[in-house]
Design an enzyme around this catalytic site. Structure first.
Site, PDB file in Angstrom:
ATOM      1  N   TYR A 152      30.040 -29.237 -16.896  1.00 20.52           N
ATOM      2  CA  TYR A 152      30.082 -30.656 -16.559  1.00 20.52           C
ATOM      3  C   TYR A 152      31.529 -31.155 -16.383  1.00 20.52           C
ATOM      4  O   TYR A 152      31.759 -32.345 -16.277  1.00 20.52           O
ATOM      5  CB  TYR A 152      29.383 -31.483 -17.638  1.00 20.52           C
ATOM      6  CG  TYR A 152      27.896 -31.216 -17.733  1.00 20.52           C
ATOM      7  CD1 TYR A 152      27.049 -31.523 -16.656  1.00 20.52           C
ATOM      8  CD2 TYR A 152      27.331 -30.659 -18.866  1.00 20.52           C
ATOM      9  CE1 TYR A 152      25.686 -31.286 -16.735  1.00 20.52           C
ATOM     10  CE2 TYR A 152      25.955 -30.418 -18.950  1.00 20.52           C
ATOM     11  CZ  TYR A 152      25.137 -30.732 -17.877  1.00 20.52           C
ATOM     12  OH  TYR A 152      23.786 -30.499 -17.963  1.00 20.52           O
ATOM     13  N   HIS A 455      29.738 -21.677 -14.470  1.00 15.30           N
ATOM     14  CA  HIS A 455      28.512 -22.280 -13.956  1.00 15.30           C
ATOM     15  C   HIS A 455      28.627 -23.784 -13.810  1.00 15.30           C
ATOM     16  O   HIS A 455      29.447 -24.437 -14.449  1.00 15.30           O
ATOM     17  CB  HIS A 455      27.309 -21.941 -14.843  1.00 15.30           C
ATOM     18  CG  HIS A 455      27.408 -22.530 -16.211  1.00 15.30           C
ATOM     19  ND1 HIS A 455      27.053 -23.827 -16.491  1.00 15.30           N
ATOM     20  CD2 HIS A 455      27.836 -22.015 -17.380  1.00 15.30           C
ATOM     21  CE1 HIS A 455      27.255 -24.072 -17.769  1.00 15.30           C
ATOM     22  NE2 HIS A 455      27.740 -22.991 -18.335  1.00 15.30           N
ATOM     23  N   TYR A 536      20.146 -36.261 -14.971  1.00 12.40           N
ATOM     24  CA  TYR A 536      20.400 -36.953 -16.245  1.00 12.40           C
ATOM     25  C   TYR A 536      21.857 -36.824 -16.646  1.00 12.40           C
ATOM     26  O   TYR A 536      22.334 -37.555 -17.510  1.00 12.40           O
ATOM     27  CB  TYR A 536      19.467 -36.416 -17.342  1.00 12.40           C
ATOM     28  CG  TYR A 536      20.021 -35.295 -18.195  1.00 12.40           C
ATOM     29  CD1 TYR A 536      20.046 -33.984 -17.735  1.00 12.40           C
ATOM     30  CD2 TYR A 536      20.521 -35.543 -19.473  1.00 12.40           C
ATOM     31  CE1 TYR A 536      20.549 -32.963 -18.522  1.00 12.40           C
ATOM     32  CE2 TYR A 536      21.026 -34.524 -20.268  1.00 12.40           C
ATOM     33  CZ  TYR A 536      21.045 -33.239 -19.783  1.00 12.40           C
ATOM     34  OH  TYR A 536      21.568 -32.230 -20.559  1.00 12.40           O
ATOM     35  N   ARG A 537      22.596 -35.952 -15.966  1.00  9.01           N
ATOM     36  CA  ARG A 537      23.971 -35.650 -16.371  1.00  9.01           C
ATOM     37  C   ARG A 537      24.564 -34.812 -15.259  1.00  9.01           C
ATOM     38  O   ARG A 537      23.850 -34.048 -14.605  1.00  9.01           O
ATOM     39  CB  ARG A 537      23.878 -34.810 -17.636  1.00  9.01           C
ATOM     40  CG  ARG A 537      25.120 -34.602 -18.445  1.00  9.01           C
ATOM     41  CD  ARG A 537      24.685 -33.849 -19.697  1.00  9.01           C
ATOM     42  NE  ARG A 537      25.799 -33.532 -20.550  1.00  9.01           N
ATOM     43  CZ  ARG A 537      25.714 -32.723 -21.605  1.00  9.01           C
ATOM     44  NH1 ARG A 537      24.559 -32.158 -21.911  1.00  9.01           N
ATOM     45  NH2 ARG A 537      26.756 -32.474 -22.348  1.00  9.01           N
TER      46      ARG A 537
END
Ligand code: ADP
Length: 609
Positions: A152, A455, A536-537
């Site tokens: 993220y 990833h 969601y993120r």
């Protein structure tokens, strides 16, 4: 290939010597995991910085002279050693030795989302001092707790040259564990590993809830609305009370914490009642850039007995029926936790062996090859594997398992297996730990799928319905085929909705592999939104695109967020661009990245030129 022996001279950092280290019980596993990861790495460990670029990289709109003056002033206020310039070569490290200077899983160039410096405040007061200083010099600061948010954006700021506010290094205490209220209060630098050890040391029969990997910050994960796998798996849902420094330097306590306790004590209900009185503010400090959370309370689960199991399903196209079976069981709480439905390809990947061990052809690994390998593995020749856990006394669990067996048994060819029937190295044993609140490292194994493995996550939310999940899987499959990427889908079923988590694994040494993952993710976000599905993120560089899909009512939600941002952070110093929310100072100046944008850097083209 790098000589790995030179990289492994020191053991990975251990806890409690280092707050973010690995506890002794996992020392051997930590060593083995690191060895496997470095064995698949061809990139040099230390990357020299770009020639000709003066370091540190500055944030926008500031001269070097003013920047140096600002650094000197902050050093005087919070200590020379607590402001560290990012002017050295970049080191990606690995999960347990992660950088706080850039995104270790870089998806553009490695030095694209670098910081100019890292600040290490030691108290809420020093966070306030730093925030006031940032307002004076208009320097963007980006708070992290641990910075292990890999997939993220890691520790990277959204704005190149922003300063990272690393809260964890000096604010890492478990402030309280209350055995009667079954709750705790922690600072940002408490990892799941550390909280688990702290609870164990008390001897109280309490569980924590951990995500797949245990090195993240308990507070940081909840602020980013991460999930775990015990009945307390909704981390934000199970928090109770916050202390937050606002972007202008004031401190607030939320919930019952706003009411002073007797004689200056913390309010006795701060970790008991979430809402307090008046508007419930906590939500605006998650997935946002409205405040810096310096303390957070969490509920802990009373320890209980538990049984984990797996169920295999024979056919690829049985998943709509599987989902239809799961939904009523989940809503009725027969399924005790957030279970996972994983594609059988993950059984191969989670062995920690590289893709080349299974398949040396071009493109995604073919279905027949997966079948051939799965046939000889404990799961057998199947298509989907469901991992679940039931909790409570023997008769409870037996009753629940009977229903689960009966309902899933209606799906032709399904087979239920218990841990005692599986070899010790099978992934189910790691699920037994995670699903009973014991943090582990196992999930890192599938990073070895590709050399220099990193990833990105595609993480849309779907109703727990066969039809919806089918639509999402179909679009993922189509895009993965188009970009030549192996599809790793996992469904985490919360009950009425499922987090559809797709890991896009790429090779950091290959610009083509990075570009494929980058373009594939952009395409899937757009496709999903066209069908009414949203994430969601997401990774920091995809935040604008995702935020822009939540555009009902002419972008009414973003307008509200921007109104809040400008009111709370008039100088726009706190994490500009986080979750797609830009303060007025940066808004509409080319920082936002939307699909179709051909830039190869996160910076606006005019700054990059
Ligand atoms: P972890 O190490 O658990 O993966 P991070 O510390 O990387 O978590 O936090 C994830 C994200 O959440 C960060 O990138 C940041 O945007 C946000 N965040 C983390 N900690 C805080 C905090 N204390 N205050 C405000 N935002 C935070």
């Amino acid at each position: 290939m790098t000589d790995i022996s030179s990289l492994l001279v020191q053991p990975p950092p251990s806890w409690p010597e280092k707050y973010s280290g690995i506890p002794a019980r996992l020392a051997d596993i930590g060593n083995q995991t690191r060895e496997k990861i470095y064995a698949g790495r061809s990139l040099p460990r230390v990357a020299p910085r770009k020639q000709g670029e003066e370091l540190p990289v500055l944030p926008p709109d500031i001269t070097r002279e003013r920047f140096n003056e600002a650094v000197a002033e902050l050093r005087k206020e919070i200590g020379e050693a607590n402001v560290e310039l990012n002017d050295k070569p970049l080191v990606d490290g690995w999960y347990m030795e992660h950088p706080n200077t850039h995104d270790a899983f870089h998806i553009l160039e490695q030095d694209d989302t670098v910081s100019s410096a890292t600040i290490y405040p030691g108290s809420t007061e020093e966070v306030q001092t730093t925030v006031r200083w940032a307002n004076k010099y208009l320097i963007p600061i980006y708070p992290i707790s641990m910075g292990r948010n890999l997939g993220y954006g890691g520790a990277a700021p959204r704005i190149r040259g922003a300063m990272v506010l690393d809260l964890g290094k000096r604010m890492n205490k478990v402030l309280k564990i209350d055995p009667d209220n079954c709750s705790c209060l922690v600072e940002p630098g408490v990892s799941y590993f550390a909280l688990y050890e702290a609870v164990q040391a008390t001897g109280y029969p309490l569980w924590i809830d951990t995500p797949d990997l245990g090195g993240g910050s308990v507070l940081g994960n909840a602020v980013d609305r991460g999930v775990g796998y015990t009945p307390y798996g909704d981390h934000f849902g199970c928090h109770c009370g916050m202390e937050v420094v606002l972007p202008t330097g004031e401190v607030v306590r939320t919930g019952m914490g706003a009411l002073p306790g007797k004689d200056g004590e913390d309010n006795p209900c701060w970790q008991s009642f979430q809402y307090g009185y008046g508007p419930y503010n906590d939500g605006i400090f998650t997935q946002s850039n409205f405040g810096i959370v310096t303390k957070m309370g969490f509920w802990l689960m009373p320890a209980t007995e538990h049984t984990s199991y797996l169920i295999t399903f024979r056919d690829e196209d049985q998943y709509p029926q599987i989902m239809q079976t799961i939904r009523p069981l989940a809503i009725n709480k027969v399924l005790g936790n957030v279970p996972q439905l994983r594609h059988v390809i993950q059984e191969l990947a989670v062995t920690g062996k590289p893709k080349s061990h299974f398949y040396d052809g071009e493109g995604p690994i073919p279905r027949e090859v997966i079948r051939k390998w799965a046939k000889d593995m404990p799961c057998g020749d199947c298509s989907w594997v469901f991992y679940g856990t039931v909790y409570g006394p023997d008769d409870f669990r037996k009753g629940q398992l009977d229903i689960i067996r009966r309902e899933f048994g209606k799906i032709e060819g399904s087979r239920l297996m218990l841990p005692e029937k599986l070899p010790q190295d099978h992934y189910l044993h790691s699920r037994v730990s995670v699903c009973s609140g014991v943090p582990v490292l196992r999930e890192l194994d599938w990073l070895n799928w590709l050399p220099n493995g990193a990833h990105l996550f595609f993480a849309p939310i779907a109703p727990t319905s066969g039809e919806d999940v089918k639509k999402l899987f179909e679009l993922c499959r189509k895009r993965h085929e188009e970009y030549g990427i192996d599809l790793f889908p996992t469904l985490c079923v919360a009950s009425r909705e499922s987090h559809v988590i797709v890991n896009l694994v790429y090779d950091r040494s290959s610009p083509a592999s990075k570009k494929a993952a980058y373009d594939c993710l952009r395409a899937m976000i757009s496709d999903a939104a066209a069908g009414g599905y949203g994430e969601y993120r997401t990774h920091i560089l995809f935040a604008d695109q995702v935020a822009n899909t939540y555009n009902w009512g002419g972008g009414a939600l973003m307008k509200l967020n921007e109104t809040l941002k400008d009111a709370l952070d008039p100088n726009g110093i706190l994490a500009p661009g986080r979750n797609g929310i830009w303060p007025e100072r940066y808004r509409g100046k080319g920082y936002e990245i939307f699909p179709g944008d051909q830039r190869t850097s996160s910076l606006p083209p005019h700054i990059n030129a």
